[in-house]
Design a protein around this motif. Structure first.
Motif, PDB file in Angstrom:
ATOM      1  N   LYS A  33       9.505  -6.516 -21.721  1.00 60.11           N
ATOM      2  CA  LYS A  33       8.690  -6.589 -22.927  1.00 60.11           C
ATOM      3  C   LYS A  33       8.989  -7.890 -23.665  1.00 60.11           C
ATOM      4  N   ILE A  34       7.923  -8.551 -24.132  1.00 66.15           N
ATOM      5  CA  ILE A  34       8.042  -9.745 -24.962  1.00 66.15           C
ATOM      6  C   ILE A  34       7.243  -9.496 -26.226  1.00 66.15           C
ATOM      7  N   VAL A  35       7.893  -9.656 -27.369  1.00 65.34           N
ATOM      8  CA  VAL A  35       7.213  -9.586 -28.661  1.00 65.34           C
ATOM      9  C   VAL A  35       7.418 -10.934 -29.330  1.00 65.34           C
ATOM     10  N   ALA A  36       6.321 -11.581 -29.727  1.00 69.45           N
ATOM     11  CA  ALA A  36       6.410 -12.896 -30.361  1.00 69.45           C
ATOM     12  C   ALA A  36       5.371 -13.001 -31.468  1.00 69.45           C
ATOM     13  N   GLN A  37       5.612 -13.902 -32.408  1.00 69.64           N
ATOM     14  CA  GLN A  37       4.623 -14.115 -33.462  1.00 69.64           C
ATOM     15  C   GLN A  37       3.337 -14.687 -32.881  1.00 69.64           C
ATOM     16  N   LYS A  38       3.475 -15.654 -31.970  1.00 70.67           N
ATOM     17  CA  LYS A  38       2.323 -16.259 -31.300  1.00 70.67           C
ATOM     18  C   LYS A  38       2.776 -16.734 -29.936  1.00 70.67           C
ATOM     19  N   ILE A  39       1.824 -16.823 -29.017  1.00 67.24           N
ATOM     20  CA  ILE A  39       2.076 -17.439 -27.722  1.00 67.24           C
ATOM     21  C   ILE A  39       0.917 -18.382 -27.444  1.00 67.24           C
ATOM     22  N   GLY A  40       1.232 -19.644 -27.225  1.00 68.44           N
ATOM     23  CA  GLY A  40       0.198 -20.636 -26.985  1.00 68.44           C
ATOM     24  C   GLY A  40      -0.560 -20.387 -25.699  1.00 68.44           C
ATOM     25  N   GLU A  41       0.165 -20.054 -24.628  1.00 72.20           N
ATOM     26  CA  GLU A  41      -0.473 -19.827 -23.336  1.00 72.20           C
ATOM     27  C   GLU A  41       0.347 -18.815 -22.542  1.00 72.20           C
ATOM     28  N   ILE A  42      -0.344 -17.864 -21.946  1.00 70.44           N
ATOM     29  CA  ILE A  42       0.283 -16.908 -21.037  1.00 70.44           C
ATOM     30  C   ILE A  42      -0.276 -17.198 -19.654  1.00 70.44           C
ATOM     31  N   ILE A  43       0.614 -17.511 -18.716  1.00 71.42           N
ATOM     32  CA  ILE A  43       0.200 -17.932 -17.380  1.00 71.42           C
ATOM     33  C   ILE A  43       0.599 -16.864 -16.362  1.00 71.42           C
ATOM     34  N   PHE A  44      -0.392 -16.351 -15.657  1.00 73.24           N
ATOM     35  CA  PHE A  44      -0.164 -15.500 -14.496  1.00 73.24           C
ATOM     36  C   PHE A  44      -0.880 -16.193 -13.341  1.00 73.24           C
ATOM     37  N   ASP A  45      -0.124 -16.879 -12.505  1.00 75.98           N
ATOM     38  CA  ASP A  45      -0.766 -17.592 -11.398  1.00 75.98           C
ATOM     39  C   ASP A  45      -0.763 -16.744 -10.131  1.00 75.98           C
ATOM     40  N   GLU A  46      -1.180 -17.346  -9.034  1.00 74.50           N
ATOM     41  CA  GLU A  46      -1.315 -16.604  -7.768  1.00 74.50           C
ATOM     42  C   GLU A  46       0.018 -16.116  -7.213  1.00 74.50           C
ATOM     43  N   HIS A  47       1.137 -16.610  -7.733  1.00 75.98           N
ATOM     44  CA  HIS A  47       2.458 -16.195  -7.261  1.00 75.98           C
ATOM     45  C   HIS A  47       3.012 -14.983  -8.027  1.00 75.98           C
ATOM     46  N   CYS A  48       2.342 -14.598  -9.096  1.00 74.78           N
ATOM     47  CA  CYS A  48       2.799 -13.468  -9.907  1.00 74.78           C
ATOM     48  C   CYS A  48       2.576 -12.172  -9.119  1.00 74.78           C
ATOM     49  N   LYS A  49       3.631 -11.388  -8.989  1.00 70.96           N
ATOM     50  CA  LYS A  49       3.553 -10.181  -8.165  1.00 70.96           C
ATOM     51  C   LYS A  49       2.895  -8.994  -8.873  1.00 70.96           C
ATOM     52  N   ASN A  50       3.194  -8.804 -10.159  1.00 70.27           N
ATOM     53  CA  ASN A  50       2.660  -7.668 -10.890  1.00 70.27           C
ATOM     54  C   ASN A  50       2.504  -8.043 -12.364  1.00 70.27           C
ATOM     55  N   PRO A  51       1.393  -8.648 -12.733  1.00 70.29           N
ATOM     56  CA  PRO A  51       1.230  -9.131 -14.107  1.00 70.29           C
ATOM     57  C   PRO A  51       1.310  -8.044 -15.175  1.00 70.29           C
ATOM     58  N   GLY A  52       1.068  -6.798 -14.821  1.00 69.30           N
ATOM     59  CA  GLY A  52       1.130  -5.720 -15.802  1.00 69.30           C
ATOM     60  C   GLY A  52       2.527  -5.152 -16.024  1.00 69.30           C
ATOM     61  N   ALA A  53       3.520  -5.620 -15.292  1.00 71.00           N
ATOM     62  CA  ALA A  53       4.870  -5.063 -15.391  1.00 71.00           C
ATOM     63  C   ALA A  53       5.624  -5.519 -16.637  1.00 71.00           C
ATOM     64  N   CYS A  54       5.132  -6.563 -17.287  1.00 74.75           N
ATOM     65  CA  CYS A  54       5.750  -7.041 -18.532  1.00 74.75           C
ATOM     66  C   CYS A  54       4.736  -6.877 -19.659  1.00 74.75           C
ATOM     67  N   LYS A  55       5.096  -6.092 -20.641  1.00 73.47           N
ATOM     68  CA  LYS A  55       4.222  -5.887 -21.789  1.00 73.47           C
ATOM     69  C   LYS A  55       4.435  -7.041 -22.775  1.00 73.47           C
ATOM     70  N   ILE A  56       3.356  -7.707 -23.135  1.00 75.27           N
ATOM     71  CA  ILE A  56       3.427  -8.845 -24.046  1.00 75.27           C
ATOM     72  C   ILE A  56       2.642  -8.531 -25.299  1.00 75.27           C
ATOM     73  N   THR A  57       3.315  -8.599 -26.451  1.00 72.27           N
ATOM     74  CA  THR A  57       2.689  -8.322 -27.729  1.00 72.27           C
ATOM     75  C   THR A  57       2.801  -9.551 -28.612  1.00 72.27           C
ATOM     76  N   VAL A  58       1.668  -9.983 -29.164  1.00 73.08           N
ATOM     77  CA  VAL A  58       1.675 -11.132 -30.076  1.00 73.08           C
ATOM     78  C   VAL A  58       1.016 -10.745 -31.381  1.00 73.08           C
ATOM     79  N   GLU A  59       1.529 -11.339 -32.451  1.00 72.15           N
ATOM     80  CA  GLU A  59       0.950 -11.116 -33.772  1.00 72.15           C
ATOM     81  C   GLU A  59      -0.458 -11.693 -33.825  1.00 72.15           C
TER      82      GLU A  59
END
Length: 167
Positions: free
Chosen positions: A136-162
Motif C-alpha cells: 500500500k502507498i498513501v501519498a498527498q500526490k503522485i506525479g506519475e504512476i507507471i505500470f509497464d509491460e514488465h509489471c507482474k500484477n499491477p493490482g497487488a499494490c493499493k495506491i491512494t492519493v489525495e
C-alpha cells in the motif's frame, strides 16, 4: 539511550559494510555504499548522503533523518523509515517489507518502489512510482504512476492519493 558517534567529514566507501547490531545517533555520513549488507541497525537524527546506502541490508530502522542518494534501499529486507526525508533517483526499489511512516520525498526521488513490497505513508508528492509489487502507498500526490509491460500484477499494490497531478 546509547549515544552513537558523529562523523562530520567525508567517510570512506562501505564504512559500515557487513556491520551488525549497531545503534547510531547524529551521524553525518558523506560516502557511498554506507551500510551495504548491514543487519540489525538503528539510526536516529542523521543526515546520510550515500549512493546505495542500504543495499542488501536487513532489519534497519531510520528515525528523523535525511537520506540523500540514488538507489537507496535496493534489495533491502525489513527497512523501516520513520519521519524521514528521501531524495535521489530510483529510491527503495526491489525492497522486501519496506515500511515508511510519515515520510517525505524530494522532487528528485523519481521512479520509486520498483518491484518492492511496502507499506508507505508519504506526506508529500511523489514524482513517480514504477511497478510496485505489493502492499500500500498513501501519498498527498503522485506525479506519475507507471505500470509497464514488465509489471507482474499491477493490482497487488493499493495506491491512494489525495489528488492526482496531471503529467
Amino acid at each position: 539511550m546509547e549515544r552513537g558517534f558523529v562523523l562530520n567529514v567525508f567517510t570512506p566507501l562501505y564504512i559500515f559494510k557487513n556491520s551488525e547490531n549497531i545503534k547510531i545517533d547524529n551521524l553525518k555520513l558523506q560516502g557511498n555504499y554506507g551500510f551495504q549488507y548491514a543487519k540489525n541497525v538503528e539510526i536516529r537524527n542523521s543526515h546520510l548522503a550515500s549512493k546505495d546506502a542500504f543495499w542488501n541490508t536487513e532489519n534497519v530502522t531510520v528515525y528523523d533523518s535525511v537520506i540523500d542518494g540514488e538507489y537507496l534501499g535496493w534489495h533491502s529486507k525489513n527497512l523501516r523509515l520513520v519521519n524521514c526525508i528521501i531524495s535521489g533517483t530510483q529510491p527503495l526499489c526491489y525492497a522486501h517489507n519496506l515500511v515508511m511512516e510519515n515520510c517525505k520525498m524530494a522532487e528528485d526521488a523519481d521512479l520509486a518502489f520498483e518491484y518492492s513490497s511496502l507499506q508507505a505513508e508519504i506526506n508529500s508528492e511523489i514524482t513517480s512510482v514504477k511497478n510496485p509489487s505489493s502492499g500500500k502507498i498513501v501519498a498527498q500526490k503522485i506525479g506519475e504512476i507507471i505500470f509497464d509491460e514488465h509489471c507482474k500484477n499491477p493490482g497487488a499494490c493499493k495506491i491512494t492519493v489525495e489528488s492526482q497531478v496531471k503529467v
